[in-house]
Design a protein around this motif. Structure first.
Motif, PDB file in Angstrom:
ATOM      1  N   VAL A 130       0.864  -1.184   0.000  1.00 21.76           N
ATOM      2  CA  VAL A 130       0.000   0.000   0.000  1.00 21.76           C
ATOM      3  C   VAL A 130       0.900   1.233   0.000  1.00 21.76           C
ATOM      4  N   CYS A 131       0.772   2.047  -1.038  1.00 25.46           N
ATOM      5  CA  CYS A 131       1.646   3.211  -1.224  1.00 25.46           C
ATOM      6  C   CYS A 131       0.883   4.492  -0.895  1.00 25.46           C
ATOM      7  N   SER A 132       1.473   5.299  -0.041  1.00 20.66           N
ATOM      8  CA  SER A 132       0.804   6.443   0.565  1.00 20.66           C
ATOM      9  C   SER A 132       0.782   7.672  -0.336  1.00 20.66           C
ATOM     10  N   GLU A 133      -0.090   8.602   0.043  1.00 25.33           N
ATOM     11  CA  GLU A 133      -0.091   9.940  -0.545  1.00 25.33           C
ATOM     12  C   GLU A 133       1.163  10.695  -0.087  1.00 25.33           C
ATOM     13  N   GLU A 177       9.534  18.397   0.095  1.00 25.48           N
ATOM     14  CA  GLU A 177      10.968  18.288   0.419  1.00 25.48           C
ATOM     15  C   GLU A 177      11.360  16.823   0.598  1.00 25.48           C
ATOM     16  N   LEU A 178      10.535  16.079   1.322  1.00 26.77           N
ATOM     17  CA  LEU A 178      10.804  14.657   1.534  1.00 26.77           C
ATOM     18  C   LEU A 178      10.744  13.895   0.215  1.00 26.77           C
ATOM     19  N   LEU A 179       9.763  14.235  -0.599  1.00 26.58           N
ATOM     20  CA  LEU A 179       9.641  13.601  -1.906  1.00 26.58           C
ATOM     21  C   LEU A 179      10.887  13.822  -2.741  1.00 26.58           C
ATOM     22  N   GLY A 180      11.435  15.032  -2.658  1.00 26.30           N
ATOM     23  CA  GLY A 180      12.630  15.351  -3.432  1.00 26.30           C
ATOM     24  C   GLY A 180      13.858  14.572  -3.010  1.00 26.30           C
ATOM     25  N   GLY A 238      -2.124   2.155  -4.641  1.00 34.06           N
ATOM     26  CA  GLY A 238      -1.537   3.453  -4.337  1.00 34.06           C
ATOM     27  C   GLY A 238      -2.461   4.608  -4.644  1.00 34.06           C
ATOM     28  N   PHE A 239      -2.285   5.711  -3.881  1.00 35.90           N
ATOM     29  CA  PHE A 239      -3.138   6.893  -3.992  1.00 35.90           C
ATOM     30  C   PHE A 239      -2.291   8.124  -4.264  1.00 35.90           C
ATOM     31  N   SER A 240      -2.601   8.853  -5.340  1.00 37.69           N
ATOM     32  CA  SER A 240      -1.924  10.104  -5.682  1.00 37.69           C
ATOM     33  C   SER A 240      -0.417   9.869  -5.853  1.00 37.69           C
ATOM     34  N   LEU A 241       0.416  10.440  -4.976  1.00 29.57           N
ATOM     35  CA  LEU A 241       1.839  10.107  -5.047  1.00 29.57           C
ATOM     36  C   LEU A 241       2.026   8.598  -4.952  1.00 29.57           C
ATOM     37  N   GLY A 242       1.242   7.947  -4.106  1.00 28.67           N
ATOM     38  CA  GLY A 242       1.313   6.505  -3.988  1.00 28.67           C
ATOM     39  C   GLY A 242       0.927   5.798  -5.274  1.00 28.67           C
ATOM     40  N   GLY A 243       0.035   6.398  -6.052  1.00 22.50           N
ATOM     41  CA  GLY A 243      -0.291   5.846  -7.359  1.00 22.50           C
ATOM     42  C   GLY A 243       0.886   5.947  -8.311  1.00 22.50           C
ATOM     43  N   PHE A 260      -4.848   4.922  -7.893  1.00 25.68           N
ATOM     44  CA  PHE A 260      -5.777   6.036  -7.792  1.00 25.68           C
ATOM     45  C   PHE A 260      -5.080   7.344  -8.143  1.00 25.68           C
ATOM     46  N   TYR A 261      -5.666   8.069  -9.089  1.00 18.66           N
ATOM     47  CA  TYR A 261      -5.250   9.408  -9.515  1.00 18.66           C
ATOM     48  C   TYR A 261      -3.740   9.645  -9.368  1.00 18.66           C
ATOM     49  N   PRO A 262      -2.939   8.929 -10.190  1.00 14.64           N
ATOM     50  CA  PRO A 262      -1.475   9.030 -10.085  1.00 14.64           C
ATOM     51  C   PRO A 262      -0.945  10.305 -10.743  1.00 14.64           C
TER      52      PRO A 262
END
Length: 254
Positions: free
Chosen positions: A38-41, A92-95, A127-132, A150-152
């Motif tokens: 399961v991949c988070s937003e 920032e964390l995503l980067g 996964g959802f959004s970023l998780g998608g 979901f909505y990647p």
């Protein structure tokens, strides 16, 4: 009714030395239970994500949500409360994510649930959004049977470290090579993913020969799945969840 489940926070060893926190839920009774990542937003492993993990486990799967931000510090384990300040922190964390690191984390999770949580058989991803976005990446890199996305965001554009130097959509042929069945959910009024992006994503999947279905919910907005938000769309959320259940039942139980 569903399965009775047990849950726990776990530490997953990555690359033989790094400890990554993750949230795990599985059926209480022993048996053959496939795995679902399961991949988070952007917000990380929040209580909303943990609730999804529990819902997946209640369907009969060993579900695990990794904290992909773990290399940035232990304070990321509980996720971020939604706010403008935390949105900036989330980006920032995503980067700080890298393709190599995320792939290692996802592989470590699949190994953990097989070795420590008695997961058997095939593996899926949700996964959802970023998780998608991450789920799409996972489908191009690791051994999966099904992906519910979901909505990647950012698939056709260089919006994250996972979509550089080339957009992640260019890895679609790798999904076809792995024969991952894909189910993608979009919102008609999504402010991040417009009709042109949806068309490009569907075209790439079709051209590559990926087994897939795309569903666009009229009048729905980005992040329509989670209750308690202003953009929550009950009909879209319930229909999409029914389709996720059907996908996993068909592809993970074989």
């Amino acid at each position: 009714m569903g399965y009775e489940i047990v849950t726990q926070d776990v530490d997953v060893e990555v690359d033989g030395s790094i400890a990554m926190t993750a949230y795990l839920a599985r059926p209480a009774e022993p048996g053959s239970h496939p795995a679902v990542l399961v991949c988070s937003e952007l917000w990380g492993v929040t209580e909303e994500v943990r609730d999804v993990v529990r819902q997946v486990a209640a369907l009969g799967y060993v579900a695990i949500a990794p904290n992909l931000y773990h290399r940035s510090g232990p304070e990321t384990a509980a996720g971020l409360e939604e706010s403008d300040a935390n949105r900036q922190r989330g980006f920032e964390l995503l980067g700080e994510l890298t393709r190599e690191g995320v792939e290692a984390d996802l592989r470590a999770c699949t190994a953990y649930v097989r070795d420590q949580a008695e997961a058997t058989g095939k593996t899926g991803v949700l996964g959802f959004s970023l998780g998608g976005h991450i789920a799409y990446f996972a489908a191009s890199r690791i051994d999966l049977a099904a992906a519910a996305i979901f909505y990647p965001g950012w698939l056709p554009v260089a919006g994250t470290a996972l979509s550089r130097p080339e957009p992640l959509l260019e890895a679609t042929s790798c999904i076809a090579d792995r024969d991952v069945r894909m189910l993608l959910f979009f919102a008609e009024l999504d402010h991040i993913i417009d009709a042109d992006q949806r068309s490009r994503i569907d075209h790439a999947l079709t051209t590559a020969g990926v087994r897939h279905e795309t569903v666009v919910y009229p009048q729905a907005q980005h992040a329509f799945f989670f209750p308690g938000r202003g953009v929550y769309d009950k009909a879209a959320a319930e229909d999409s969840w029914t389709r996720v259940r059907t996908l996993f039942a068909a592809e993970l139980s074989q």
